[in-house]
Write a protein that holds these residues in place. Structure first.
Motif: not given
Length: 206
Positions: A94-98
Protein backbone atom coordinates in the motif's frame (compact mmCIF):
# COMPACT_ATOMS: atom_id res chain seq x y z
CA UNK A 1 14.80 -10.06 15.87
CA UNK A 2 13.08 -12.24 18.46
CA UNK A 3 15.84 -11.76 21.03
CA UNK A 4 15.66 -8.00 20.55
CA UNK A 5 11.90 -8.00 21.00
CA UNK A 6 12.16 -10.12 24.16
CA UNK A 7 14.48 -7.50 25.69
CA UNK A 8 12.25 -4.67 24.51
CA UNK A 9 9.19 -6.23 26.14
CA UNK A 10 10.98 -6.49 29.48
CA UNK A 11 12.22 -2.90 29.33
CA UNK A 12 8.81 -1.56 28.29
CA UNK A 13 7.15 -3.38 31.18
CA UNK A 14 9.61 -1.82 33.60
CA UNK A 15 8.88 1.65 32.21
CA UNK A 16 5.10 1.40 32.53
CA UNK A 17 2.70 0.34 35.25
CA UNK A 18 -0.17 -0.76 33.05
CA UNK A 19 -1.59 -4.31 33.24
CA UNK A 20 -3.37 -3.83 29.91
CA UNK A 21 -0.09 -2.99 28.23
CA UNK A 22 1.54 -6.03 29.83
CA UNK A 23 -1.11 -8.33 28.36
CA UNK A 24 -0.76 -6.72 24.95
CA UNK A 25 3.03 -7.08 25.02
CA UNK A 26 2.74 -10.74 26.04
CA UNK A 27 0.43 -11.36 23.09
CA UNK A 28 2.72 -9.60 20.62
CA UNK A 29 5.10 -11.30 18.21
CA UNK A 30 7.83 -9.76 16.04
CA UNK A 31 7.08 -10.03 12.33
CA UNK A 32 9.72 -8.09 10.42
CA UNK A 33 12.65 -5.76 10.89
CA UNK A 34 13.31 -3.82 7.72
CA UNK A 35 15.35 -0.63 7.52
CA UNK A 36 13.96 1.69 10.22
CA UNK A 37 10.74 -0.28 10.72
CA UNK A 38 10.16 -2.92 13.37
CA UNK A 39 6.80 -4.59 12.77
CA UNK A 40 4.93 -6.59 15.39
CA UNK A 41 1.52 -8.26 15.40
CA UNK A 42 -0.95 -9.30 18.07
CA UNK A 43 -1.51 -13.04 18.41
CA UNK A 44 -5.05 -12.61 19.74
CA UNK A 45 -8.56 -11.89 18.52
CA UNK A 46 -8.96 -9.25 21.23
CA UNK A 47 -8.93 -5.97 19.33
CA UNK A 48 -8.38 -4.00 22.54
CA UNK A 49 -4.89 -5.45 22.87
CA UNK A 50 -3.87 -4.06 19.49
CA UNK A 51 -5.38 -0.69 20.35
CA UNK A 52 -3.42 -0.62 23.60
CA UNK A 53 -0.09 -0.91 21.78
CA UNK A 54 -1.15 1.69 19.21
CA UNK A 55 -1.83 4.34 21.85
CA UNK A 56 0.57 7.27 21.95
CA UNK A 57 1.76 6.49 25.48
CA UNK A 58 2.45 2.82 24.75
CA UNK A 59 4.20 3.51 21.46
CA UNK A 60 6.43 6.12 23.07
CA UNK A 61 7.62 3.75 25.81
CA UNK A 62 8.04 0.80 23.46
CA UNK A 63 9.93 2.80 20.86
CA UNK A 64 12.26 4.16 23.54
CA UNK A 65 13.03 0.61 24.62
CA UNK A 66 13.32 -0.56 21.01
CA UNK A 67 15.82 2.14 20.12
CA UNK A 68 17.82 1.52 23.29
CA UNK A 69 18.12 -2.22 22.67
CA UNK A 70 18.76 -1.97 18.92
CA UNK A 71 21.01 1.07 19.02
CA UNK A 72 19.05 2.53 16.09
CA UNK A 73 17.74 5.98 17.07
CA UNK A 74 15.52 6.14 13.96
CA UNK A 75 13.75 2.82 14.48
CA UNK A 76 9.96 3.03 14.47
CA UNK A 77 7.43 0.59 15.84
CA UNK A 78 4.74 -0.64 13.47
CA UNK A 79 1.82 -2.39 15.16
CA UNK A 80 -0.26 -4.70 12.95
CA UNK A 81 -3.64 -6.22 13.70
CA UNK A 82 -2.50 -9.56 12.31
CA UNK A 83 0.66 -11.49 13.40
CA UNK A 84 1.56 -12.54 9.86
CA UNK A 85 4.18 -11.57 7.32
CA UNK A 86 1.35 -11.30 4.77
CA UNK A 87 -0.13 -8.41 6.77
CA UNK A 88 3.21 -6.62 6.75
CA UNK A 89 3.65 -7.19 3.02
CA UNK A 90 0.17 -5.78 2.41
CA UNK A 91 1.05 -2.61 4.30
CA UNK A 92 4.28 -2.22 2.35
CA UNK A 93 2.45 -2.73 -0.93
CA UNK A 94 0.00 0.00 0.00
CA UNK A 95 2.81 2.40 0.80
CA UNK A 96 4.58 1.57 -2.45
CA UNK A 97 1.35 2.21 -4.35
CA UNK A 98 1.01 5.59 -2.66
CA UNK A 99 4.56 6.57 -3.59
CA UNK A 100 3.94 5.42 -7.17
CA UNK A 101 0.81 7.55 -7.36
CA UNK A 102 2.73 10.57 -6.08
CA UNK A 103 5.46 10.01 -8.67
CA UNK A 104 2.92 9.68 -11.45
CA UNK A 105 1.36 12.98 -10.44
CA UNK A 106 4.74 14.67 -10.46
CA UNK A 107 5.52 13.16 -13.87
CA UNK A 108 2.21 14.40 -15.27
CA UNK A 109 2.92 17.92 -14.04
CA UNK A 110 6.44 17.83 -15.50
CA UNK A 111 5.12 16.55 -18.84
CA UNK A 112 2.37 19.17 -19.03
CA UNK A 113 3.87 22.51 -17.97
CA UNK A 114 1.03 24.38 -19.72
CA UNK A 115 -1.57 22.63 -17.57
CA UNK A 116 -3.99 25.10 -15.99
CA UNK A 117 -2.06 27.02 -13.33
CA UNK A 118 -4.69 26.70 -10.62
CA UNK A 119 -5.08 22.93 -10.99
CA UNK A 120 -1.32 22.33 -11.14
CA UNK A 121 -0.75 24.46 -8.08
CA UNK A 122 -3.48 22.71 -6.10
CA UNK A 123 -1.89 19.40 -7.15
CA UNK A 124 1.33 20.71 -5.64
CA UNK A 125 -0.58 21.40 -2.43
CA UNK A 126 -1.87 17.83 -2.46
CA UNK A 127 1.67 16.53 -2.92
CA UNK A 128 2.70 18.55 0.11
CA UNK A 129 -0.17 17.06 2.12
CA UNK A 130 0.81 13.58 0.97
CA UNK A 131 4.43 14.04 2.03
CA UNK A 132 3.28 15.28 5.42
CA UNK A 133 0.96 12.27 5.77
CA UNK A 134 3.70 9.79 4.83
CA UNK A 135 6.04 11.16 7.48
CA UNK A 136 3.43 11.71 10.20
CA UNK A 137 3.72 9.54 13.32
CA UNK A 138 0.69 7.64 14.62
CA UNK A 139 -1.30 8.50 11.50
CA UNK A 140 -3.30 5.27 11.84
CA UNK A 141 -4.73 6.44 15.17
CA UNK A 142 -7.48 9.00 15.73
CA UNK A 143 -5.15 11.18 17.80
CA UNK A 144 -2.52 11.17 15.07
CA UNK A 145 -5.10 11.93 12.39
CA UNK A 146 -6.34 14.84 14.47
CA UNK A 147 -2.87 16.33 14.75
CA UNK A 148 -2.28 15.75 11.04
CA UNK A 149 -5.59 17.43 10.17
CA UNK A 150 -4.63 20.51 12.18
CA UNK A 151 -1.40 20.91 10.21
CA UNK A 152 -3.03 19.97 6.90
CA UNK A 153 -5.75 22.61 7.28
CA UNK A 154 -3.07 25.21 7.91
CA UNK A 155 -1.39 24.23 4.63
CA UNK A 156 -4.68 24.37 2.71
CA UNK A 157 -5.63 27.69 4.27
CA UNK A 158 -2.29 29.24 3.31
CA UNK A 159 -2.82 27.96 -0.23
CA UNK A 160 -6.27 29.56 -0.32
CA UNK A 161 -4.73 32.90 0.58
CA UNK A 162 -2.34 32.59 -2.35
CA UNK A 163 -4.53 30.88 -4.94
CA UNK A 164 -8.10 31.45 -3.90
CA UNK A 165 -10.33 28.51 -3.03
CA UNK A 166 -13.45 29.87 -4.67
CA UNK A 167 -14.22 31.76 -7.80
CA UNK A 168 -14.25 30.12 -11.18
CA UNK A 169 -15.37 26.57 -11.83
CA UNK A 170 -11.92 25.19 -12.65
CA UNK A 171 -10.34 26.64 -9.51
CA UNK A 172 -13.26 25.47 -7.39
CA UNK A 173 -12.96 21.94 -8.76
CA UNK A 174 -9.22 21.84 -8.04
CA UNK A 175 -9.81 23.10 -4.51
CA UNK A 176 -12.60 20.57 -3.96
CA UNK A 177 -10.37 17.72 -5.17
CA UNK A 178 -7.84 18.69 -2.53
CA UNK A 179 -10.51 18.43 0.18
CA UNK A 180 -11.65 15.06 -1.20
CA UNK A 181 -8.11 13.71 -1.23
CA UNK A 182 -7.54 14.96 2.31
CA UNK A 183 -10.74 13.19 3.34
CA UNK A 184 -9.59 9.95 1.69
CA UNK A 185 -6.28 10.01 3.59
CA UNK A 186 -7.87 10.58 6.99
CA UNK A 187 -11.14 8.70 6.49
CA UNK A 188 -13.12 11.93 6.97
CA UNK A 189 -16.06 13.54 5.18
CA UNK A 190 -14.66 16.08 2.67
CA UNK A 191 -17.68 18.33 3.23
CA UNK A 192 -16.98 18.39 6.96
CA UNK A 193 -13.33 19.22 6.28
CA UNK A 194 -14.48 22.09 4.10
CA UNK A 195 -16.80 23.32 6.85
CA UNK A 196 -13.99 23.24 9.43
CA UNK A 197 -11.73 25.10 7.04
CA UNK A 198 -14.25 27.86 6.34
CA UNK A 199 -15.02 28.16 10.05
CA UNK A 200 -11.31 28.62 10.76
CA UNK A 201 -11.21 31.38 8.20
CA UNK A 202 -14.37 33.01 9.50
CA UNK A 203 -13.08 33.02 13.09
CA UNK A 204 -9.78 34.52 11.94
CA UNK A 205 -11.65 37.25 10.04
CA UNK A 206 -10.91 36.02 6.53
Amino acid sequence: MRSVWTKVVELAKQAAVAPGMYRALDASVPIAWEDNNFAIGINSTDGLLSGTLKSNESQLKIEQALRHVSGNRELKLRVLDSPTIEAWNAIKSGEVALLKMQQQQQDRLAANPTHAADTATWDDVYDQLNRLWSSFEYRTMASGKGRYMREALTIVEEAMDKLGGTGGEQNERAFSRTLERLGAMTGSDPALIGYLLFERRRLSGK
